[in-house]
Design an enzyme around this catalytic site. Structure first.
Site, PDB file in Angstrom:
ATOM      1  CG  ASP A 339      11.568  15.124  34.165  1.00 37.67           C
ATOM      2  OD1 ASP A 339      12.808  15.156  34.152  1.00 37.67           O
ATOM      3  OD2 ASP A 339      10.907  14.165  33.720  1.00 37.67           O
ATOM      4  CD  GLU A 392      15.551  17.164  31.873  1.00 37.46           C
ATOM      5  OE1 GLU A 392      16.438  16.353  31.593  1.00 37.46           O
ATOM      6  OE2 GLU A 392      14.341  16.872  31.843  1.00 37.46           O
TER       7      GLU A 392
END
Length: 660
Positions: A339, A392
């Site tokens: 993330d 990401e």
């Protein structure tokens, strides 16, 4: 027209349950023996290269099946550390830990009374003499929030996924189909009274749904223990424990196990970018800024109000590396989606001028974070060459998904957030204006093969007032559903792996709410059931057809037929398999105006079968089509000697497959 393979039909609403590369730089091997820390462990820990600290630090039972556990914790600036818990009546003086004599900052101790499930904390006395009760950074289990104690726990489990693990390399290869179903476990489906289901209940129902829908992988929003449920797991305190909200560690293992037994890979969201400031967590762990930078311009995230790891500290890197490898090793996780990589790469991320500290060269790149990401990917692919690590990453940082030895960050794939933003912006346009914006829908091909891209329609696109995907489609109800089916058809044939957040597969109208189950009841309505059948049939074709997944990252697998028909807002392109034996064409009509006698140049003579048509009545469409397919004519078009003349339904995607 076609509705796919009807033999694999989805159940009706009544039948659904109501309740719900691996070429990497080698690193030193780490001794696998569990138990006390060795001098070699300490050396690797202080060097930042230890990747199995979870076998050494934290709470570990001395003997299998018997009471008694060793404790060890890193708190180099503490004056004193003791362990308090159920086994000693939470007496602050009952189990004082001793510092190792090697200046490692590690404190150790043993209690013969510790039993499975006992709760405990470290009482850490900082340099200022203030004592703070801290959870164990390496705990395998925690109390259910809002309680904050760690729990002594064994990770014994008998796995039944040997077939999957033996063949995993094939399922996780870059040329394999990846149709990823992104799920938040606590709101995917709930019990009859709105209660959470446990991991085992979720696992059975999720495996059944994903298999029926044809998904190849499930991606789970972070299950690492987190105090605030509304963070969806992105504010982690327990980097080695699945949240106890849904059961025990073994229950989560069972969820992964049953998905594997159903042929479905498991990708886990993992958050090494920041952590919350809860007192029992990592923040000021030994009374000083230990895991985070002391300077708030480096160690505090202004947007998320959380703290940023100090990647330049060797022991912190080892902690994070061990967490990543832990999930791959002990929980058989097949991939990590890392993330907020952009926030790690840039020192000025989310900051104004003068609010950040440049690197040693005066730049904004976080050199320590880059070094950590290199180490992460090298370690993951070294020890588990059959997994994927996915970034990401929302900027134009180069070579994110290229090996470190050629200057890349070393990830296996990267989310294509540019494609997502451009595509949703285009689809939000009234069709009458789309002819002026075709560049938004075609631009992605210019850079489609610069990275190994995953196309994400994720949870981020259905929260914070953005509404649902179906709600962002223009027009009346029929046009909205037709647009949504068209969007998915375009996405599934576009180069790149696929990711769709839960609820999108049946066109949920309500924005995602983490406190509520998905709106499964809408499957009683034909338009919602039609969207779900469409996604299932797209998945089946995507998996079965090598041209649609084998060359996702290879320019030779894609060819434009016509991207310049802006007046009609029609786009067509070709996908081909690596050996060129398989050819698939997609033709998209982005307006509600049917197009009769529309000519498309094709690369081969013969019969082109209409493999899928999003306007078929079984999907909720109007039923226009080409009667199962069409034979070519020797009429030149689009620079090709052969062509076909099609009927293009309104707001529809046609997928045609050459069948000789």
């Amino acid at each position: 027209m076609s509705c796919g393979n009807r033999a694999g039909r989805l159940p009706t609403w009544e039948e659904y349950p109501v309740h719900p590369h691996s070429d990497v730089i080698s690193a030193p091997s780490v001794p696998r023996a569990r138990g006390g820390l060795t001098d070699h462990d300490v050396y690797l820990f202080r060097e930042g290269s230890h990747t199995r600290l979870y076998e050494k630090l934290g709470c570990h039972f001395a003997e299998p099946g018997r009471d008694g556990a060793h404790f060890s914790v890193w708190a180099p600036n503490a004056r004193a550390v003791s362990v308090v818990g159920d086994f000693n009546g939470w007496d602050a003086g009952a189990l004082a830990l001793e510092p190792r004599p090697d200046s490692s900052g590690i404190w150790q101790g043993y209690s013969p009374a510790v039993r499975q499930g006992d709760t405990y904390k470290f009482l850490v006395t900082g340099p200022d003499g203030r004592g703070t009760y801290k959870g164990d950074p390496f705990a395998f289990s925690w109390e259910t929030p809002p309680r904050t104690a760690s729990r002594a726990w064994r990770l014994d489990y008998t796995w039944n996924d040997a077939n999957w693990m033996r063949d995993r390399r094939r399922h996780m290869a870059l040329d394999a189909p990846f149709s990823i179903y992104e799920v938040h476990l606590g709101s995917w489906r709930r019990g009859a009274h709105g209660e959470w289901l446990d991991y085992r209940e979720i696992g059975k129902q999720l495996a059944d749904h994903a298999r029926r829908m044809g998904y190849t992988h499930v991606e789970i929003l972070p299950v690492t223990e987190h105090p605030f449920y509304g963070s969806w797991g992105y504010q982690t305190t327990g980097y080695f424990a699945p949240t106890s909200r849904y059961g025990t560690p073994q229950d989560f293992m069972a969820l992964v196990d049953i998905l594997h037994q159903n042929g479905i890979g498991v990708i886990l969201d993992w958050v090494p970018s920041h952590f919350p400031n809860d007192e029992h967590g990592l923040y000021r762990f030994d009374g000083t800024h230990l895991f985070e930078h002391a300077n708030p311009q480096q160690g505090f995230h202004p947007e998320w109000k959380s703290h940023i790891f100090n990647y330049g500290r060797h022991e912190v890197r080892a902690f994070l590396l061990s967490s990543a490898l832990f999930w791959l090793e002990r929980y058989h996780i097949d991939g990590l989606r890392v993330d907020a990589v952009a926030s790690m790469l840039y020192l000025d991320y989310g900051r104004k001028h003068g609010e950040w500290v440049p690197n040693a060269h005066g730049g904004k790149e976080n050199l320590d974070a880059i070094q950590f990401l290199h180490a992460l990917n090298e370690a993951a692919y070294r020890d588990h060459p059959d997994v994927q690590v996915i970034a990401e990453e929302s900027t134009a940082w180069p070579m994110v998904s290229r090996p470190t030895y050629v200057g890349g960050l070393g990830f296996g794939m990267k989310w294509n957030l540019g494609w997502m933003h451009d595509t949703l912006r285009y689809f939000s346009q009234d069709p009458v204006h789309r002819r002026f914006h075709m560049g938004q829908i075609t631009f992605s091909i210019w850079y489609a093969f610069t990275e190994n891209f995953t196309l994400p329609l994720s949870h981020d696109e259905v929260v914070h007032g953005k509404g649902s995907l179906i709600g962002r489609m223009p027009g009346d109800t029929w046009q909205q559903f037709a647009n949504l089916r068209l969007l998915y058809g375009y996405m599934w044939v576009h180069p790149g792996k696929k990711l769709l957040f839960m609820g999108g597969e049946f066109g949920q109208r309500r924005e995602w709410q983490h406190e509520q189950s998905l709106e499964w009841h809408v499957l009683q309505y034909p338009e919602h059931a039609g969207v779900m059948q469409w996604v299932a049939d797209l998945n089946r074709l995507y998996v079965a057809e090598p041209a649609l997944h084998q060359t996702d990252f290879e320019p030779a697998g894609f060819e434009w037929i016509d991207c310049s028909d802006t007046q009609a807002s029609v786009m067509s392109f070709l996908r081909r398999s690596r050996d060129g034996s398989r050819n698939v064409i997609i033709v998209c009509n982005f307006t509600p105006v049917p197009r009769e006698n529309y000519t498309v140049g094709v690369p081969r003579a013969g019969f082109w079968a209409e493999a899928l048509n999003s306007d078929a009545t079984c999907y909720g469409g109007s039923g226009m089509g080409n009667f199962g397919g069409i034979t070519t004519r020797p009429v030149p078009a689009h620079g090709r000697e052969q062509s076909i003349t099609l009927t293009l339904p309104p707001l529809a995607a046609l997928v045609l497959r050459h069948e000789g």
